[in-house]
Design a protein around this motif. Sequence first.
Motif, PDB file in Angstrom:
ATOM      1  N   ALA A 143     -33.332  11.664 -36.271  1.00 40.21           N
ATOM      2  CA  ALA A 143     -32.365  11.575 -35.932  1.00 40.21           C
ATOM      3  C   ALA A 143     -32.353  11.501 -34.352  1.00 40.21           C
ATOM      4  O   ALA A 143     -32.269  10.118 -33.741  1.00 40.21           O
ATOM      5  CB  ALA A 143     -30.597  11.447 -36.833  1.00 40.21           C
ATOM      6  N   LEU A 144     -31.742  13.034 -34.016  1.00 39.46           N
ATOM      7  CA  LEU A 144     -32.207  13.123 -32.393  1.00 39.46           C
ATOM      8  C   LEU A 144     -32.826  12.675 -31.679  1.00 39.46           C
ATOM      9  O   LEU A 144     -32.614  12.570 -30.652  1.00 39.46           O
ATOM     10  CB  LEU A 144     -31.220  14.894 -32.646  1.00 39.46           C
ATOM     11  CG  LEU A 144     -30.064  15.914 -33.330  1.00 39.46           C
ATOM     12  CD1 LEU A 144     -29.897  16.642 -33.398  1.00 39.46           C
ATOM     13  CD2 LEU A 144     -29.036  14.485 -32.553  1.00 39.46           C
ATOM     14  N   SER A 145     -34.224  12.704 -32.867  1.00 39.35           N
ATOM     15  CA  SER A 145     -35.786  12.938 -31.945  1.00 39.35           C
ATOM     16  C   SER A 145     -36.022  11.106 -31.438  1.00 39.35           C
ATOM     17  O   SER A 145     -35.831  10.844 -30.496  1.00 39.35           O
ATOM     18  CB  SER A 145     -36.547  13.240 -32.377  1.00 39.35           C
ATOM     19  OG  SER A 145     -37.918  13.679 -31.580  1.00 39.35           O
ATOM     20  N   VAL A 146     -35.193  10.760 -32.542  1.00 39.54           N
ATOM     21  CA  VAL A 146     -36.070   9.312 -31.944  1.00 39.54           C
ATOM     22  C   VAL A 146     -34.618   8.380 -31.571  1.00 39.54           C
ATOM     23  O   VAL A 146     -35.014   7.446 -29.964  1.00 39.54           O
ATOM     24  CB  VAL A 146     -34.946   8.060 -33.385  1.00 39.54           C
ATOM     25  CG1 VAL A 146     -35.140   6.348 -33.462  1.00 39.54           C
ATOM     26  CG2 VAL A 146     -36.274   8.805 -34.792  1.00 39.54           C
ATOM     27  N   THR A 147     -33.143   8.627 -31.112  1.00 37.14           N
ATOM     28  CA  THR A 147     -32.159   8.682 -29.881  1.00 37.14           C
ATOM     29  C   THR A 147     -32.857   9.101 -28.403  1.00 37.14           C
ATOM     30  O   THR A 147     -32.441   8.693 -27.950  1.00 37.14           O
ATOM     31  CB  THR A 147     -30.958   8.920 -30.617  1.00 37.14           C
ATOM     32  OG1 THR A 147     -30.657  10.512 -30.169  1.00 37.14           O
ATOM     33  CG2 THR A 147     -30.077   8.001 -31.366  1.00 37.14           C
ATOM     34  N   HIS A 148     -33.265  10.290 -29.067  1.00 32.92           N
ATOM     35  CA  HIS A 148     -33.508  10.674 -27.721  1.00 32.92           C
ATOM     36  C   HIS A 148     -35.091   9.747 -27.266  1.00 32.92           C
ATOM     37  O   HIS A 148     -35.106   9.892 -25.686  1.00 32.92           O
ATOM     38  CB  HIS A 148     -33.713  12.585 -27.792  1.00 32.92           C
ATOM     39  CG  HIS A 148     -34.607  12.894 -26.489  1.00 32.92           C
ATOM     40  ND1 HIS A 148     -33.932  13.176 -25.744  1.00 32.92           N
ATOM     41  CD2 HIS A 148     -35.932  13.121 -26.036  1.00 32.92           C
ATOM     42  CE1 HIS A 148     -34.807  13.905 -24.596  1.00 32.92           C
ATOM     43  NE2 HIS A 148     -36.010  14.067 -24.736  1.00 32.92           N
ATOM     44  N   GLY A 149     -35.995   9.654 -27.858  1.00 28.06           N
ATOM     45  CA  GLY A 149     -36.649   8.690 -27.462  1.00 28.06           C
ATOM     46  C   GLY A 149     -37.099   7.612 -26.511  1.00 28.06           C
ATOM     47  O   GLY A 149     -37.536   7.046 -26.046  1.00 28.06           O
ATOM     48  N   PHE A 150     -35.865   6.726 -28.029  1.00 27.87           N
ATOM     49  CA  PHE A 150     -36.088   5.435 -27.746  1.00 27.87           C
ATOM     50  C   PHE A 150     -34.895   4.650 -27.245  1.00 27.87           C
ATOM     51  O   PHE A 150     -34.695   3.738 -26.572  1.00 27.87           O
ATOM     52  CB  PHE A 150     -35.757   4.532 -29.000  1.00 27.87           C
ATOM     53  CG  PHE A 150     -37.600   5.007 -29.459  1.00 27.87           C
ATOM     54  CD1 PHE A 150     -38.472   4.468 -29.357  1.00 27.87           C
ATOM     55  CD2 PHE A 150     -37.276   5.997 -30.573  1.00 27.87           C
ATOM     56  CE1 PHE A 150     -39.613   4.599 -29.804  1.00 27.87           C
ATOM     57  CE2 PHE A 150     -38.578   5.750 -30.969  1.00 27.87           C
ATOM     58  CZ  PHE A 150     -39.801   5.819 -30.612  1.00 27.87           C
ATOM     59  N   LEU A 151     -33.571   5.330 -26.634  1.00 29.81           N
ATOM     60  CA  LEU A 151     -32.188   4.908 -26.479  1.00 29.81           C
ATOM     61  C   LEU A 151     -31.754   5.142 -25.253  1.00 29.81           C
ATOM     62  O   LEU A 151     -31.524   6.544 -25.239  1.00 29.81           O
ATOM     63  CB  LEU A 151     -31.050   5.173 -27.539  1.00 29.81           C
ATOM     64  CG  LEU A 151     -31.917   4.448 -28.965  1.00 29.81           C
ATOM     65  CD1 LEU A 151     -30.695   4.796 -29.917  1.00 29.81           C
ATOM     66  CD2 LEU A 151     -32.241   2.375 -28.604  1.00 29.81           C
ATOM     67  N   PRO A 152     -31.364   4.124 -24.476  1.00 32.39           N
ATOM     68  CA  PRO A 152     -30.556   4.817 -23.334  1.00 32.39           C
ATOM     69  C   PRO A 152     -28.891   5.243 -23.608  1.00 32.39           C
ATOM     70  O   PRO A 152     -28.549   4.489 -24.760  1.00 32.39           O
ATOM     71  CB  PRO A 152     -29.981   3.419 -22.868  1.00 32.39           C
ATOM     72  CG  PRO A 152     -31.407   2.856 -22.573  1.00 32.39           C
ATOM     73  CD  PRO A 152     -31.626   3.097 -24.134  1.00 32.39           C
ATOM     74  N   PRO A 153     -27.996   6.088 -22.956  1.00 32.53           N
ATOM     75  CA  PRO A 153     -28.675   6.560 -21.865  1.00 32.53           C
ATOM     76  C   PRO A 153     -29.207   8.272 -21.904  1.00 32.53           C
ATOM     77  O   PRO A 153     -28.938   8.735 -21.095  1.00 32.53           O
ATOM     78  CB  PRO A 153     -26.805   6.896 -21.244  1.00 32.53           C
ATOM     79  CG  PRO A 153     -26.177   7.136 -22.978  1.00 32.53           C
ATOM     80  CD  PRO A 153     -26.938   6.812 -24.008  1.00 32.53           C
ATOM     81  N   HIS A 154     -30.463   8.409 -22.759  1.00 37.32           N
ATOM     82  CA  HIS A 154     -31.184   9.755 -22.699  1.00 37.32           C
ATOM     83  C   HIS A 154     -31.983   9.091 -21.246  1.00 37.32           C
ATOM     84  O   HIS A 154     -32.082   8.310 -20.921  1.00 37.32           O
ATOM     85  CB  HIS A 154     -31.257   9.894 -23.749  1.00 37.32           C
ATOM     86  CG  HIS A 154     -30.847  10.362 -25.466  1.00 37.32           C
ATOM     87  ND1 HIS A 154     -30.229  11.063 -25.522  1.00 37.32           N
ATOM     88  CD2 HIS A 154     -30.307   9.321 -25.862  1.00 37.32           C
ATOM     89  CE1 HIS A 154     -29.588  11.522 -26.491  1.00 37.32           C
ATOM     90  NE2 HIS A 154     -29.558   9.960 -26.263  1.00 37.32           N
TER      91      HIS A 154
END
Length: 453
Positions: free
Chosen positions: A151-162
């Motif tokens: 879950a952390l990696s997916v949000t890191h790769g696909f979702l702003p504000p990352h």
Amino acid sequence: MIQEIWPIISVVIGILVLLILIMKIKLNTFIALIVTAVVTGILLGMPLDKIISTIETGMGNTLGHIALIFGLGAMLGKLLADGGGATQIADTLVSRLGQHYVMWAMVLASFIIGIALFFEVGLVLLIPLVFTIAKRMEISQLTLGLPMVTALSVTHGFLPPHPGPVVIAKELNAHIGEVLLYGFIVAIPVTIIAGPLFIKLAPKLTSQAFWREGNIASLGATKSFEASELPSFKLSTFTALLPVILMLMATVWQLISGHQGEATNVFESGLYFVGTAGTAMLIAVLFAMYSMGLKQRRKMSHIMDSVTQAINPIGMMLLIIGGGGAFKQILIDGGVGKSIEYWFTDTHISPLLLAWIVAAVLRLALGSATVAAISSTGIILPLLQTADVNLALVVLAIGAGSVFCSHVNDAGFWMFKEYFGLTIKETFLTWSLVETIISIAGFTFVFILSLFV
């Protein structure tokens, strides 16, 4: 013939130089990126007096946009962690869903927290909770740990504000609200596939890994909260998701109204203003100062300590992102785009597939997902000038490629290995495989989405 292919050869040499500087000489990544940018500029035949100015332009253009969002994002995450909001989200979901659904609770909690916290911060925050729950319920640490990092990696790769999605969107001039909206559509099924579904198969690939005892002594003492000190679950979740809500409100209204160019009235002007990434993050940080600070009777001086501490760790990351932007600008001004355009103009390869391949190859070579993502934009940008493709989906395709197969040149590989006490082979069969599934599944859903938007 050599004239047409020399820019591509120069890029290959430049990447090899970068690999040698980082992996063999152990040079700092930022310095290595700048040295590589200079070397590549010379190989491309750029005038010597233009190379440094190009590097400055690349750094300025990249950091001018991301520094605001990246800095405010770090502050929001730190306020959420220090105020007990992240702990409350995780504890509440685990207790409400119970032992039978504890894995799904961990995925959901990590996804919500991962939107607000950068990968490394979320990992450090959630691993102690994973170990505690695993011991209490007498289950494998990895059974909860793999879905958590997914879950952390997916949000890191696909979702702003990352940083990755934000920088790519800026460089490609994609609408960041659309990136966020389509990112959610892609991220949710990818998280389910690479997390709870893959965990059913993983023990068959490396059963011994699921009986390992991890060691998180290096994290030091984790901050504990009394129940009375924690903010409510609803308030914590709202704080974490506030910037997402604001950006999605503006984007959805634009899609419904069709007014995607300029606002046509005062209401739209205000909505688009608060839905801008920088404004949304600022509002969220100010609200978090209240919800995670003043409302919890924390002194303003303590709240400002959290804000200050949030910025210290991201200084080098900002420089690395700027270095990636400098390298990207060298590729653009040095004519690499024209060479790539020459080779791919008459081919029928999808721009989305090309974007994913370039990012995946750079990820394998460089290790850093963020650097791979930024460098990819300079290579594929010229092809997008004539291609009929949704730029938000190109951002997501690059994001998917940038997380492909993390291995020994990625810090995340070693963090996961050490925390969960795995061998290198076991890390490849768990962490590296999960990252690969995220990448391939992510691109698959992006491509499917491109058939409809």
